[in-house]
Design a protein around this motif. Structure first.
Motif, mmCIF file in Angstrom:
data_model
loop_
_atom_site.group_PDB
_atom_site.id
_atom_site.type_symbol
_atom_site.label_atom_id
_atom_site.label_comp_id
_atom_site.label_asym_id
_atom_site.label_seq_id
_atom_site.Cartn_x
_atom_site.Cartn_y
_atom_site.Cartn_z
ATOM 1 N N ARG A 439 -5.114 2.798 16.010
ATOM 2 C CA ARG A 439 -5.040 1.499 15.325
ATOM 3 C C ARG A 439 -5.963 1.496 14.109
ATOM 4 O O ARG A 439 -5.631 0.913 13.057
ATOM 5 C CB ARG A 439 -5.420 0.386 16.293
ATOM 6 N N ASP A 440 -7.118 2.142 14.227
ATOM 7 C CA ASP A 440 -8.020 2.262 13.079
ATOM 8 C C ASP A 440 -7.384 3.099 11.965
ATOM 9 O O ASP A 440 -7.496 2.772 10.779
ATOM 10 C CB ASP A 440 -9.324 2.915 13.547
ATOM 11 N N LEU A 441 -6.680 4.153 12.352
ATOM 12 C CA LEU A 441 -5.975 4.978 11.379
ATOM 13 C C LEU A 441 -4.862 4.184 10.693
ATOM 14 O O LEU A 441 -4.658 4.298 9.478
ATOM 15 C CB LEU A 441 -5.396 6.218 12.065
ATOM 16 N N LEU A 442 -4.172 3.344 11.458
ATOM 17 C CA LEU A 442 -3.129 2.494 10.875
ATOM 18 C C LEU A 442 -3.719 1.506 9.861
ATOM 19 O O LEU A 442 -3.130 1.242 8.805
ATOM 20 C CB LEU A 442 -2.393 1.737 11.983
ATOM 21 N N ALA A 443 -4.898 0.981 10.174
ATOM 22 C CA ALA A 443 -5.550 0.062 9.234
ATOM 23 C C ALA A 443 -5.892 0.780 7.921
ATOM 24 O O ALA A 443 -5.752 0.210 6.828
ATOM 25 C CB ALA A 443 -6.814 -0.518 9.868
ATOM 26 N N ALA A 444 -6.312 2.051 8.010
ATOM 27 C CA ALA A 444 -6.608 2.812 6.792
ATOM 28 C C ALA A 444 -5.333 3.035 5.974
ATOM 29 O O ALA A 444 -5.334 2.883 4.738
ATOM 30 C CB ALA A 444 -7.251 4.148 7.157
ATOM 31 N N ARG A 445 -4.247 3.383 6.652
ATOM 32 C CA ARG A 445 -2.984 3.580 5.925
ATOM 33 C C ARG A 445 -2.509 2.279 5.283
ATOM 34 O O ARG A 445 -2.003 2.280 4.152
ATOM 35 C CB ARG A 445 -1.908 4.101 6.892
ATOM 36 N N ARG A 446 -2.695 1.180 5.992
ATOM 37 C CA ARG A 446 -2.262 -0.102 5.434
ATOM 38 C C ARG A 446 -3.098 -0.472 4.205
ATOM 39 O O ARG A 446 -2.578 -1.000 3.221
ATOM 40 C CB ARG A 446 -2.366 -1.180 6.509
ATOM 41 N N LEU A 447 -4.401 -0.190 4.258
ATOM 42 C CA LEU A 447 -5.253 -0.485 3.110
ATOM 43 C C LEU A 447 -4.888 0.395 1.908
ATOM 44 O O LEU A 447 -4.904 -0.067 0.758
ATOM 45 C CB LEU A 447 -6.717 -0.278 3.492
ATOM 46 N N GLN A 448 -4.516 1.657 2.157
ATOM 47 C CA GLN A 448 -4.054 2.510 1.067
ATOM 48 C C GLN A 448 -2.782 1.959 0.431
ATOM 49 O O GLN A 448 -2.638 1.934 -0.796
ATOM 50 C CB GLN A 448 -3.800 3.930 1.598
ATOM 51 N N ARG A 449 -1.878 1.515 1.283
ATOM 52 C CA ARG A 449 -0.631 0.952 0.749
ATOM 53 C C ARG A 449 -0.901 -0.303 -0.068
ATOM 54 O O ARG A 449 -0.308 -0.522 -1.131
ATOM 55 C CB ARG A 449 0.313 0.659 1.901
ATOM 56 N N GLU A 450 -1.824 -1.153 0.398
ATOM 57 C CA GLU A 450 -2.144 -2.368 -0.354
ATOM 58 C C GLU A 450 -2.800 -2.037 -1.690
ATOM 59 O O GLU A 450 -2.537 -2.696 -2.710
ATOM 60 C CB GLU A 450 -3.070 -3.248 0.487
ATOM 61 N N ALA A 451 -3.641 -0.993 -1.721
ATOM 62 C CA ALA A 451 -4.264 -0.586 -2.992
ATOM 63 C C ALA A 451 -3.208 -0.070 -3.967
ATOM 64 O O ALA A 451 -3.256 -0.365 -5.174
ATOM 65 C CB ALA A 451 -5.327 0.482 -2.735
ATOM 66 N N ALA A 452 -2.242 0.702 -3.451
ATOM 67 C CA ALA A 452 -1.164 1.188 -4.320
ATOM 68 C C ALA A 452 -0.321 0.031 -4.854
ATOM 69 O O ALA A 452 0.086 0.025 -6.018
ATOM 70 C CB ALA A 452 -0.291 2.187 -3.563
ATOM 71 N N GLU A 453 -0.074 -0.957 -3.997
ATOM 72 C CA GLU A 453 0.670 -2.136 -4.451
ATOM 73 C C GLU A 453 -0.106 -2.896 -5.530
ATOM 74 O O GLU A 453 0.482 -3.404 -6.509
ATOM 75 C CB GLU A 453 0.973 -3.043 -3.267
ATOM 76 N N ARG A 454 -1.405 -2.968 -5.367
ATOM 77 C CA ARG A 454 -2.232 -3.652 -6.358
ATOM 78 C C ARG A 454 -2.175 -2.945 -7.702
ATOM 79 O O ARG A 454 -2.040 -3.582 -8.756
ATOM 80 C CB ARG A 454 -3.668 -3.729 -5.853
ATOM 81 N N LEU A 455 -2.270 -1.612 -7.670
ATOM 82 C CA LEU A 455 -2.199 -0.854 -8.919
ATOM 83 C C LEU A 455 -0.832 -1.007 -9.573
ATOM 84 O O LEU A 455 -0.733 -1.210 -10.791
ATOM 85 C CB LEU A 455 -2.496 0.618 -8.640
ATOM 86 N N LYS A 456 0.217 -0.916 -8.774
ATOM 87 C CA LYS A 456 1.561 -1.039 -9.345
ATOM 88 C C LYS A 456 1.780 -2.437 -9.925
ATOM 89 O O LYS A 456 2.387 -2.593 -10.994
ATOM 90 C CB LYS A 456 2.615 -0.745 -8.277
ATOM 91 N N ALA A 457 1.295 -3.465 -9.238
ATOM 92 C CA ALA A 457 1.455 -4.821 -9.747
ATOM 93 C C ALA A 457 0.712 -5.009 -11.065
ATOM 94 O O ALA A 457 1.220 -5.654 -11.990
ATOM 95 C CB ALA A 457 0.953 -5.824 -8.708
#
Length: 809
Positions: A439-457
């Motif tokens: 679950r901790d690993l999933l949280a890290a992957r989710r945070l990476q995805r959110e950072a990529a979304e922020r950059l793309k936006a």
């Protein structure tokens, strides 16, 4: 006649289907059977009354929204009651089929509940549609008077872009549900067909046990039909809901477009607005700096956590081996490995977050540098600066495109990683100690995805801003006077031409000697250089062609050269001048000769093999002109082609035959094959004219006549003097030969001279009674032996020789 309906009622169901198929075939052939007695049974078979006796059915009116909701509510109550009712399962029905029946009822209850919710949502959307229409019609302008700040225009534009994207998404969803409507309608039709088959099976059930099973199956088929109808209704309602949402979004979009147009016509950009925007960007930069400091601190902590997790895993491996000898140690090893992977994922996440923050800070700095030019373009009046700023914004958009592609790629990678981690977490049971680390690993992957979304936006926002700013500048330019627009248009055209003129086609390396040392430099070959070199070359070629024609006239008029020879010399001089002109033009245009090295070794070898014949003929032409063995005007015999040379060009020469046909012969042929030049040193040709006379003709008289005819013809040369020879006593005649010389040239044709001499000789022979001999043969009859005569009988009448010419009755 036995009634067909009675026959079909007693037949089994499969025979009835076969009979129905045959009936369809009969109906297809109905036009041919209209007059037959069998055709009279068709209405009875189909149980269709005649057209004039059918009663008109009232049109079915669509139910109101309240009626639709009441029908759905009653169906829901009925389905819940049926779900709660205990049904006796007949023998022969498996437990799986019973559970499938309950699942069908649960699905029906769920769909009917969704149908009620969709009906309520549609009702609310109808109110929202009415409000949107009223708002759009009632809007006549902003409450505050113009002018309007550019920040207000930007805010309206952002809302408009969001509304446009929302409308496009709703249109796509509506099209998707429209396709699902057709699929659901087909599924409902198939369910009804199965329900009809179940009803037929129930009708033909004979035993009580079969009838119970058939009743159970008919009830289940009815539930399927209700399920399919509920699915179709829900799909249709969703389609209507998305249509209403799309209408509301379009109305909002139309309103925002009207507001943007109104605000854009009276837009102003003041220094106060610029300072406000720059202050906001500075504040945003301060927040990014704070986030960067926090990210760097988290990176250090996560790196320490990763180091501890790796040490724990290494220590466990040293104590217990790879996974240990028991199940407990194996689970502990898996937990430590999961912790290490989670710590590594957090370190990667922290580093990517730092990278994203650095990119956002760069974007913030770039946008800060864009606002000042935007202010200059919108508030200023200089068309030249506006064009330069437009070009700068366009280049900036091009520079940001690789960043946008990178952000999109990273987003897709992290989305896939997040889905894979979610799937891995689902496979792990709840009591397992691995779930915390996973679950901790999933949280890290989710945070990476959110950072990529922020950059793309952020990148998308910058691209949209630059595009909208370009539109604003173009709108400002359109609001200028016609004179300013023309000046702007000419300025834009000159900029385009300037860019095209300086466009670099390719660059080549050139060696330049500086202070005794060779320095390798790079020279660019631009469109301007290429066009300038071409124009310079064409100008020089035109001058060279003009002087070449002048020199040709001088050679013919003053120096006595032939017209064809002067033309050949002019063409060769023009070719050499063109070669040197090409070299000079490339040097003047500062285009190095090494520009042709880009062809490459393989291509150069291919071109060499392909042009070797051309080069060989070119060099052969030069040798022909230097040796002067063959010149223009000579009569030659080359490779079976006989005629006069009319041109010696760069690659081939032209021979005009005596029959008027021109033959083009490569120059190398003159050097590789035997060439007969009839007029190489002089134009005198010796011709021979032979004549045969009868044996009773006086030979001396014949000789004198031949000499007289050659003397009379003006084209026969007197020096050398013609010669007459008594050549032979032939089989049929005495053969005399007249050897004469002619000065061959354009005005003298040896064949015509020979023809004229024959005419003169024939006339003189007639006058002197001299006979031109004809072929003679002596026939000898050997009469040493008597001739044999035989009389042969014939079946027909026999006539005597004396009777052969007599008339017959």
């Amino acid at each position: 006649m036995i009634d067909l309906i009675t026959i079909m009622s007693v037949l089994p169901i499969h025979w009835r289907r076969i009979f129905a198929t045959g009936l369809v075939v009969v109906l297809m052939a109905a036009p041919a059977l209209v007059g037959s007695p069998a055709f009279a049974q068709v209405p009875k078979l189909l149980q269709v009354p005649p057209a004039d006796k059918q009663e008109s059915q009232p049109e079915v009116q669509e139910a109101s929204p309240e009626q639709q909701r009441e029908i759905a509510r009653r169906a829901l109550v009925e389905a819940q009651a049926e779900r709660d009712r205990t049904v006796i399962t007949p023998p022969g029905i498996s437990r799986q089929k019973v559970e499938a029946r309950y699942r069908l009822l649960d699905g029906l209850i769920t769909r009917l509940t969704s149908q009620l919710n969709l009906l309520d949502e549609r009702k609310e959307l109808l109110y929202a549609r009415t409000a949107a229409e009223q708002k759009l019609k009632s809007w006549v302008g902003f409450p505050e008077p113009p002018p309007y700040s550019i920040l207000m225009v930007d805010e309206i534009r952002e809302k408009m872009l969001a509304a446009r994207a929302k409308a496009r998404g709703l249109d796509s969803s509506r099209e998707l549900f429209a396709q699902q409507d057709e699929e659901n309608s087909d599924a409902a039709r198939r369910a009804r067909e199965k329900d009809i088959l179940a009803a037929e099976e129930l009708e033909h059930a004979l035993t009580p046990e079969d009838r119970l099973i058939a009743v159970w199956r008919k009830e289940r088929a009815g539930i399927r039909v209700r399920n399919a109808d509920a699915v179709t209704s829900c799909s249709a309602l969703r389609h209507e809901i998305f249509a209403e949402r799309s209408f509301v979004a379009r109305a909002e979009l139309d309103l925002l477009e009207r507001q943007l147009a109104e605000a854009g016509r009276h837009m102003v950009f003041s220094r106060v607005d610029l300072n406000k925007v720059l202050a906001g960007l500075m504040s945003n930069r301060s927040r990014l700096d704070q986030e960067m400091d926090a990210s760097l601190a988290r990176d250090a902590l996560r790196a320490s956590a990763l180091a501890r997790a790796q040490q724990e895993l290494v220590a466990f491996t040293v104590r217990h081996g790879n996974r240990g000898s028991s199940a407990t140690t194996g689970v502990l090893h898996d937990e430590l490995d999961a912790r290490q992977r989670a710590a590594l994922a957090w370190v990667e996440c922290s580093r990517f977050e730092t990278e994203v923050l650095s990119a956002l800070m760069f974007i913030n700095q770039s946008v800060s540098t864009f606002w000042e030019p935007r202010y200059t373009a919108v508030a200023g009046k200089n068309s030249e600066k506006q064009r330069a700023i437009l070009s700068r914004f366009q280049k900036s958009r091009e520079r940001f495109k690789p960043w946008m592609e990178y952000a999109q790629h990273q987003l897709e990678v992290f989305q896939v990683a997040e889905r894979e981690q979610e799937a891995r977490l689902v496979r792990i049971e709840e009591p397992s100690p691995l779930r915390t680390a996973e679950r901790d690993l999933l949280a890290a992957r989710r945070l990476q995805r959110e950072a990529a979304e922020r950059l793309k936006a952020a990148l998308d926002q910058v691209d949209v801003q630059l595009q909208s700013w370009q539109e604003d500048i173009e709108q400002v330019q359109q609001q200028r006077s016609i004179t300013d627009r023309l000046r702007n248009w000419f300025g834009t055209a000159s900029d385009i031409l300037r860019r095209v003129w300086s466009f670099e086609l390719f660059a080549v390396e050139d060696t330049v000697e500086v202070a005794g040392q060779k320095v390798v430099t790079t020279r660019a070959v631009t469109v301007g250089k290429s066009i300038g070199a071409m124009l310079l070359f064409l100008l020089g070629y035109g001058i060279a062609a003009f002087f070449g024609r002048h020199v040709q006239r001088i050679m013919v008029g003053r120096f006595g050269f032939g017209k064809h020879q002067a033309s050949v010399i002019r063409r060769w001089l023009l070719a050499l001048t063109t070669f040197f002109l090409l070299i000079i033009t490339l040097n003047l245009a500062r285009i190095p000769l090494t520009v042709f090295a880009f062809l490459g070794g393989a291509l150069v070898i291919g071109v060499g093999f392909g042009t070797q014949t051309i080069i060989k003929n070119f060099i052969s032409g030069i040798l022909i002109l230097l040796e002067r063995k063959v010149r223009v005007g000579d009569t030659v015999d080359v490779d079976g082609a006989v005629g006069r040379i009319t041109a010696v060009d760069l690659r081939a020469s032209t021979i005009l035959g005596f029959d008027g046909v021109e033959t083009v012969i490569p120059n190398s042929t003159f050097l590789e094959t035997k060439v007969t030049n009839w007029t190489h040193n002089n134009a005198r040709l010796r011709r021979i004219l032979r004549v045969g006379v009868a044996y009773d003709s006086p030979a001396e008289k014949v000789r004198d006549i031949l000499a007289e005819c050659s003397e009379r013809h003006g084209s026969v040369l007197k020096d050398p003097q013609p010669q007459i020879f008594f050549e032979d006593f032939g089989d049929n005649a005495m053969v005399f030969a007249l050897y004469f010389w002619v000065d061959y040239g354009p005005e003298v044709n040896p064949m015509c001279v020979a023809s004229d001499l024959r005419f003169l000789i024939a006339q003189r022979f007639i006058e002197e009674k001299i006979t031109i001999a004809c072929p003679q043969r002596d026939v000898h009859l050997d009469s040493a032996q008597p001739l044999r005569v035989e009389v042969v009988s014939s079946s027909g009448p026999t006539f005597l020789p004396s009777q052969a010419n007599e008339p017959q009755a």
